[in-house]
Enzyme design. Structure first.
Site, PDB file in Angstrom:
ATOM      1  N   LYS A 107       0.845  -1.186   0.000  1.00  0.00           N
ATOM      2  CA  LYS A 107       0.000   0.000   0.000  1.00  0.00           C
ATOM      3  C   LYS A 107       0.883   1.239   0.000  1.00  0.00           C
ATOM      4  O   LYS A 107       1.969   1.253   0.597  1.00  0.00           O
ATOM      5  CB  LYS A 107      -0.916   0.028   1.237  1.00  0.00           C
ATOM      6  CG  LYS A 107      -1.769   1.285   1.352  1.00  0.00           C
ATOM      7  CD  LYS A 107      -2.572   1.322   2.639  1.00  0.00           C
ATOM      8  CE  LYS A 107      -3.346   2.639   2.760  1.00  0.00           C
ATOM      9  NZ  LYS A 107      -4.118   2.720   4.023  1.00  0.00           N
ATOM     10  N   GLU A 121      -9.235  10.985  12.455  1.00  0.00           N
ATOM     11  CA  GLU A 121      -8.369   9.854  12.816  1.00  0.00           C
ATOM     12  C   GLU A 121      -7.534  10.157  14.054  1.00  0.00           C
ATOM     13  O   GLU A 121      -6.765  11.121  14.075  1.00  0.00           O
ATOM     14  CB  GLU A 121      -7.448   9.500  11.643  1.00  0.00           C
ATOM     15  CG  GLU A 121      -6.669   8.217  11.863  1.00  0.00           C
ATOM     16  CD  GLU A 121      -6.352   7.482  10.574  1.00  0.00           C
ATOM     17  OE1 GLU A 121      -5.786   6.383  10.647  1.00  0.00           O
ATOM     18  OE2 GLU A 121      -6.671   8.009   9.498  1.00  0.00           O
TER      19      GLU A 121
END
Length: 457
Positions: A208, A253
């Site tokens: 990723k 987050e």
């Protein structure tokens, strides 16, 4: 002057403060960390620490612990966030020229579970009293807005300098003559970077990659940072609204929250623009669950992010719990796949790790960098053509007792001067990512800041 760091924390009457913490966001230079009307705001500055490089977190940790070690603390409230407090913002990259910082304010107002308090912090040797603290707070509040948004200390943190940002003028509706320009890369060049990232992933070099981009807003009438923060705090109640030295935003987050020996985090990966649900039958949440939670690509990206955080946190924990299945986090602009993680911290060499020691181990997670970290970091530097500065770095606060809350500086911007704001957004890239879709996702993530600046997209 005395070298002794002294603080006084006293209860503050909340009866006249029904608006919660956002009502204290009246100055453009305010320090801010707020969610659902609670949190901390700071006024003024009595001390500052700055650092760059790979040891920035540990150097800040040592500075803070030395500062509070012999502090004279009077605290009649005794909650997380009372007593000595510092607000902080750290550069994303250890190679960044941007200075990471801890700032100790003169006055802090805190709200938790409906309880209000006031802390005065000083190095002066005068007597600290509740009356004096209230007078100091009134002085800051009565001064109101500074009239000009604070430029981030140390100059432009990333991208091209504001005066050189003469990229393509983007076609959006701007209020008050504001204009929007491309940043370090054009949209076409950024999509080419996404394509290159996918090709690297398909070679097996990494699993990723997170790629960010920037745009620059020029606001001739001036940037009202206090108004931006108030709007973010009210509209994005499920996010943590932050303001530190010209860095402003509302992040969904949580990198790490520490209270006593309990640590918590909220991990996000997997995004769906709420505008994509227009015209769908049924309630929007059904659409999000079907399209977002049902996507193998999105779930794979999310699993990578969870594994990244839990594996890094495990050595510091004696017990850990994480959601078996991600839940849908609904925000005004997007839906996210989200998971909450909770850990009981273990003693390491006789001590529970501090917030900054945990951040040093956790940052950067796969949610903002990729995996493996070293490979992803090198590819980011190659493809982004951008110094992220504080974007996607830790932002938050800590106290003398070891408590603290540190989010990831997402959905935000840097105020580079009173008329110029640089906005950042990024996307997780995995095998199967499409450049056009990732570009559209960045615009969805720009939306909170654009709207708070009065720019419609």
């Amino acid at each position: 002057m005395t070298s002794t760091f002294r603080t006084l924390t006293v209860p503050l009457d909340g009866n006249a403060s029904a608006g919660g913490l956002p009502q204290f966001l009246v100055r453009d230079d305010v320090l801010c960390w707020t969610r659902r009307e609670a949190g901390l705001v700071g006024f003024g500055e009595i001390s500052r620490f700055t650092a760059t490089g790979p040891e920035r977190f540990l150097e800040a940790d040592i500075w803070w612990r030395h500062l509070v070690l012999e502090a004279d603390i009077t605290d009649s409230v005794a909650l997380p966030g009372t007593g000595p407090v510092a607000f902080g913002s750290f550069a994303f990259s250890k190679k960044s020229a941007h200075e990471s910082r801890l700032i100790v304010p003169e006055i802090v107002v805190g709200v938790r579970d409906g309880q209000y308090w006031l802390t005065q912090l000083t190095f002066d040797d005068g007597e600290l009293t509740k009356e004096g603290a209230l007078t100091a707070l009134d002085r800051w509040l009565s001064a109101g807005s500074t009239g000009a948004a604070p430029a981030v200390a140390g100059g432009t943190p990333g991208g091209v300098p504001a005066e050189a940002s003469d990229g393509v003028v983007l076609p959006f509706q701007q209020d008050g003559g504001a204009t929007l320009h491309t940043g370090s890369l054009s949209e076409e060049d950024w999509m080419a970077a996404v394509t290159a990232g996918v090709e690297e992933i398909r070679t097996g070099a990494l699993e990723k990659l997170v790629l960010a981009r920037d745009i620059v807003a020029t606001v001739p009438s001036g940037v009202n940072a206090a108004k931006v923060l108030r709007e973010l705090a009210v509209r994005y109640r499920e996010c943590w609204t932050y303001g530190v030295d010209g860095l402003v935003g509302a992040t969904p987050e949580m990198l790490i929250q520490v209270e006593g020996r309990t640590a918590q985090a909220r991990v996000l990966a997997g995004t769906l623009d709420r505008r994509d649900a227009h015209g769908e039958d049924g309630i929007p949440m059904d659409y999000a669950e079907r399209v977002l939670a049902g996507s193998e690509k999105q779930r794979h990206e999310h699993e990578i992010a969870i594994q990244s955080l839990t594996s890094q946190l495990a050595p510091f924990s004696e017990a850990m719990n994480a959601h078996d299945e991600p839940f849908i986090l609904e925000l005004p602009n997007v839906w996210h796949l989200a998971s909450d993680v909770k850990a009981e911290l273990a003693e390491v060499e006789g001590h529970v790790p501090t917030c900054l020691a945990l951040i040093n181990a956790l940052h950067p997670t796969a949610a903002v960098c990729g995996t493996p970290t070293r490979v992803a970091g090198a590819l980011i530097r190659k493809l982004e053509h951008l110094d992220r500065g504080p974007y996607a770095g830790p932002v938050g606060w800590l106290d003398a007792a070891g408590n603290g809350e540190w989010g990831i500086a997402l959905r935000g911007a840097v105020i580079e001067d009173p008329h110029t704001v640089r906005l950042y957004a990024g996307c997780g890239i995995v095998d199967g990512s499409l450049p056009e879709a990732e570009l559209a996702e960045t615009w969805a993530k720009f939306r909170p800041m654009l709207e708070s600046l009065g720019i419609s997209n």
